[in-house]
Design a protein around this motif. Structure first.
Motif, PDB file in Angstrom:
ATOM      1  N   LEU A   1      43.359  43.434  39.192  1.00  0.00           N
ATOM      2  CA  LEU A   1      43.733  42.704  37.979  1.00  0.00           C
ATOM      3  C   LEU A   1      43.393  41.225  38.088  1.00  0.00           C
ATOM      4  CD1 LEU A   1      47.314  44.230  37.494  1.00  0.00           C
ATOM      5  CD2 LEU A   1      45.156  45.059  36.521  1.00  0.00           C
ATOM      6  N   ALA A   2      42.986  40.639  36.946  1.00  0.00           N
ATOM      7  CA  ALA A   2      42.764  39.199  36.841  1.00  0.00           C
ATOM      8  C   ALA A   2      43.278  38.747  35.478  1.00  0.00           C
ATOM      9  CB  ALA A   2      41.282  38.864  36.991  1.00  0.00           C
ATOM     10  N   ASP A   3      43.965  37.591  35.440  1.00  0.00           N
ATOM     11  CA  ASP A   3      44.482  37.098  34.158  1.00  0.00           C
ATOM     12  C   ASP A   3      43.748  35.853  33.678  1.00  0.00           C
ATOM     13  OD1 ASP A   3      45.442  35.211  35.900  1.00  0.00           O
ATOM     14  OD2 ASP A   3      47.568  35.579  35.482  1.00  0.00           O
ATOM     15  N   ASN A   4      42.643  35.498  34.349  1.00  0.00           N
ATOM     16  CA  ASN A   4      41.799  34.403  33.863  1.00  0.00           C
ATOM     17  C   ASN A   4      40.355  34.648  34.310  1.00  0.00           C
ATOM     18  OD1 ASN A   4      41.117  32.708  36.395  1.00  0.00           O
ATOM     19  ND2 ASN A   4      43.352  32.901  36.532  1.00  0.00           N
ATOM     20  N   GLY A   5      39.445  33.948  33.669  1.00  0.00           N
ATOM     21  CA  GLY A   5      38.030  34.195  33.914  1.00  0.00           C
ATOM     22  C   GLY A   5      37.558  33.819  35.309  1.00  0.00           C
ATOM     23  N   GLU A   6      38.084  32.736  35.857  1.00  0.00           N
ATOM     24  CA  GLU A   6      37.665  32.305  37.189  1.00  0.00           C
ATOM     25  C   GLU A   6      38.038  33.348  38.240  1.00  0.00           C
ATOM     26  OE1 GLU A   6      39.247  28.452  37.971  1.00  0.00           O
ATOM     27  OE2 GLU A   6      37.862  27.428  36.588  1.00  0.00           O
ATOM     28  N   HIS A   7      39.252  33.882  38.127  1.00  0.00           N
ATOM     29  CA  HIS A   7      39.683  34.912  39.076  1.00  0.00           C
ATOM     30  C   HIS A   7      38.846  36.178  38.900  1.00  0.00           C
ATOM     31  CE1 HIS A   7      43.126  37.556  40.849  1.00  0.00           C
ATOM     32  NE2 HIS A   7      42.215  37.248  41.761  1.00  0.00           N
ATOM     33  N   ALA A   8      38.547  36.533  37.661  1.00  0.00           N
ATOM     34  CA  ALA A   8      37.734  37.719  37.396  1.00  0.00           C
ATOM     35  C   ALA A   8      36.362  37.596  38.042  1.00  0.00           C
ATOM     36  CB  ALA A   8      37.595  37.936  35.893  1.00  0.00           C
ATOM     37  N   LEU A   9      35.738  36.430  37.888  1.00  0.00           N
ATOM     38  CA  LEU A   9      34.407  36.231  38.468  1.00  0.00           C
ATOM     39  C   LEU A   9      34.476  36.255  39.990  1.00  0.00           C
ATOM     40  CD1 LEU A   9      31.424  35.736  37.917  1.00  0.00           C
ATOM     41  CD2 LEU A   9      31.910  33.274  37.887  1.00  0.00           C
ATOM     42  N   TYR A  10      35.529  35.684  40.548  1.00  0.00           N
ATOM     43  CA  TYR A  10      35.707  35.719  42.002  1.00  0.00           C
ATOM     44  C   TYR A  10      35.775  37.168  42.496  1.00  0.00           C
ATOM     45  CZ  TYR A  10      38.150  35.718  46.466  1.00  0.00           C
ATOM     46  OH  TYR A  10      38.508  35.976  47.773  1.00  0.00           O
ATOM     47  N   LEU A  11      36.587  37.986  41.833  1.00  0.00           N
ATOM     48  CA  LEU A  11      36.737  39.384  42.250  1.00  0.00           C
ATOM     49  C   LEU A  11      35.422  40.141  42.101  1.00  0.00           C
ATOM     50  CD1 LEU A  11      40.258  40.238  40.763  1.00  0.00           C
ATOM     51  CD2 LEU A  11      39.668  39.917  43.167  1.00  0.00           C
TER      52      LEU A  11
ATOM     53  N   LEU B   1      39.531  34.946  27.595  1.00  0.00           N
ATOM     54  CA  LEU B   1      40.202  34.601  28.846  1.00  0.00           C
ATOM     55  C   LEU B   1      40.339  33.087  29.001  1.00  0.00           C
ATOM     56  CD1 LEU B   1      38.348  37.020  31.299  1.00  0.00           C
ATOM     57  CD2 LEU B   1      40.721  37.231  30.522  1.00  0.00           C
ATOM     58  N   PRO B   2      41.419  32.611  29.629  1.00  0.00           N
ATOM     59  CA  PRO B   2      41.527  31.181  29.938  1.00  0.00           C
ATOM     60  C   PRO B   2      40.666  30.808  31.143  1.00  0.00           C
ATOM     61  CG  PRO B   2      43.465  32.357  30.733  1.00  0.00           C
ATOM     62  CD  PRO B   2      42.626  33.361  29.981  1.00  0.00           C
ATOM     63  N   LYS B   3      40.439  29.502  31.307  1.00  0.00           N
ATOM     64  CA  LYS B   3      39.654  28.897  32.397  1.00  0.00           C
ATOM     65  C   LYS B   3      38.158  29.184  32.273  1.00  0.00           C
ATOM     66  CE  LYS B   3      43.389  28.623  35.778  1.00  0.00           C
ATOM     67  NZ  LYS B   3      43.810  28.865  37.182  1.00  0.00           N
ATOM     68  N   MET B   4      37.801  30.416  31.968  1.00  0.00           N
ATOM     69  CA  MET B   4      36.404  30.785  31.744  1.00  0.00           C
ATOM     70  C   MET B   4      36.417  31.999  30.821  1.00  0.00           C
ATOM     71  SD  MET B   4      33.581  32.119  34.548  1.00  0.00           S
ATOM     72  CE  MET B   4      33.658  30.585  35.495  1.00  0.00           C
ATOM     73  N   ASP B   5      35.790  31.885  29.643  1.00  0.00           N
ATOM     74  CA  ASP B   5      35.889  33.003  28.705  1.00  0.00           C
ATOM     75  C   ASP B   5      35.062  34.199  29.194  1.00  0.00           C
ATOM     76  OD1 ASP B   5      33.190  32.809  27.809  1.00  0.00           O
ATOM     77  OD2 ASP B   5      33.732  31.415  26.233  1.00  0.00           O
ATOM     78  N   GLY B   6      35.296  35.333  28.545  1.00  0.00           N
ATOM     79  CA  GLY B   6      34.643  36.557  28.967  1.00  0.00           C
ATOM     80  C   GLY B   6      33.133  36.501  28.909  1.00  0.00           C
TER      81      GLY B   6
END
Length: 224
Positions: free
Chosen positions: A29-39, A54-59
């Motif tokens: 799970l990720a609740d923001n774009g930066e974390h999603a990209l990291y994963l 998404l916050p911080k970095m949009d989808g």
């Protein structure tokens, strides 16, 4: 199959996590774009479900960056927006499909299964090797038309091998795709699952459905 969900609505994130785990998927799970990209850069996913807002970095930016990094897993975008231009922008960024909120769980599950199959080169929901038939919709395996009783993890292992018949799949890769990210990757539990599968699929040891390539991993027997 291992799926990333990137969604900033905590209630929806929890609902999707529960839904997909109930259907046998391993979920990060990720609740923001930066974390999603990291994963996406850290782990190999079979599918990513990414919310546009998404916050911080949009989808859109997450997907563009992931594709620039040659991350090839299929992407399903979620959006509450109904403007066709934004759907087009998501697809142009590198997404493979989209769902507009609100959506029915059954439709999301059907799209998830279809995207994973197609990414593996399997358009047909029913995959067959010799006497073994895997129905990815019913999530059932039969041998010589007889249904096979498998545990959830035994099914996951067999599904992954049958969806990737051209690959030699290591124990580490199997572990990463059937367990959550905090599972002990040094575990030998995969050997146990493969041993059980061999006994259930081929109790007479007559057609040897799963090959072991010493030091490399496992592969479905393509000569069935």
């Amino acid at each position: 199959m291992r799926i990333l969900i990137a969604e900033d609505d905590s209630r929806l994130l929890t609902q999707l996590d529960s839904l997909l785990q109930q259907h046998g998927y391993s979920v990060d799970l990720a609740d923001n774009g930066e974390h999603a990209l990291y994963l996406l850069n850290e782990y190999a996913y079979d599918l990513a479900i990414i919310d546009i807002g998404l916050p911080k970095m949009d989808g859109f930016e997450v997907i563009r960056n992931a594709r620039q990094e040659d991350i090839r897993c299929p992407v399903l975008i979620l959006t509450a927006r109904d403007r066709w231009q934004e759907k087009v922008e998501g697809l142009d960024a590198g997404a493979d499909d989209y769902l507009t909120k609100p959506f029915h769980n059954e439709e999301l599950l059907a799209r998830v299964k279809a995207l994973i199959r197609r990414a593996s080169g399997q358009a047909n929901p029913v995959i067959q090797f010799g006497p073994i038939l895997l129905d990815t919709v019913a999530e059932e395996i039969t041998v010589n038309d007889a249904p096979l009783e498998l545990t959830a993890y035994e099914y996951k292992v067999m599904e992954y091998l049958m969806l990737n018949p051209q690959k030699v799949v290591s124990k580490t890769e199997l572990t990463e795709h059937i367990y959550d990210q905090d599972f002990d990757l040094d575990s030998n539990v995969i050997e146990v699952f493969v041993g059980r599968l061999r006994k259930k699929l081929d109790p007479e040891n007559s057609f040897k459905p799963i090959e072991t390539l010493r030091g490399r991993g496992y592969r479905i027997n393509r000569n069935l």
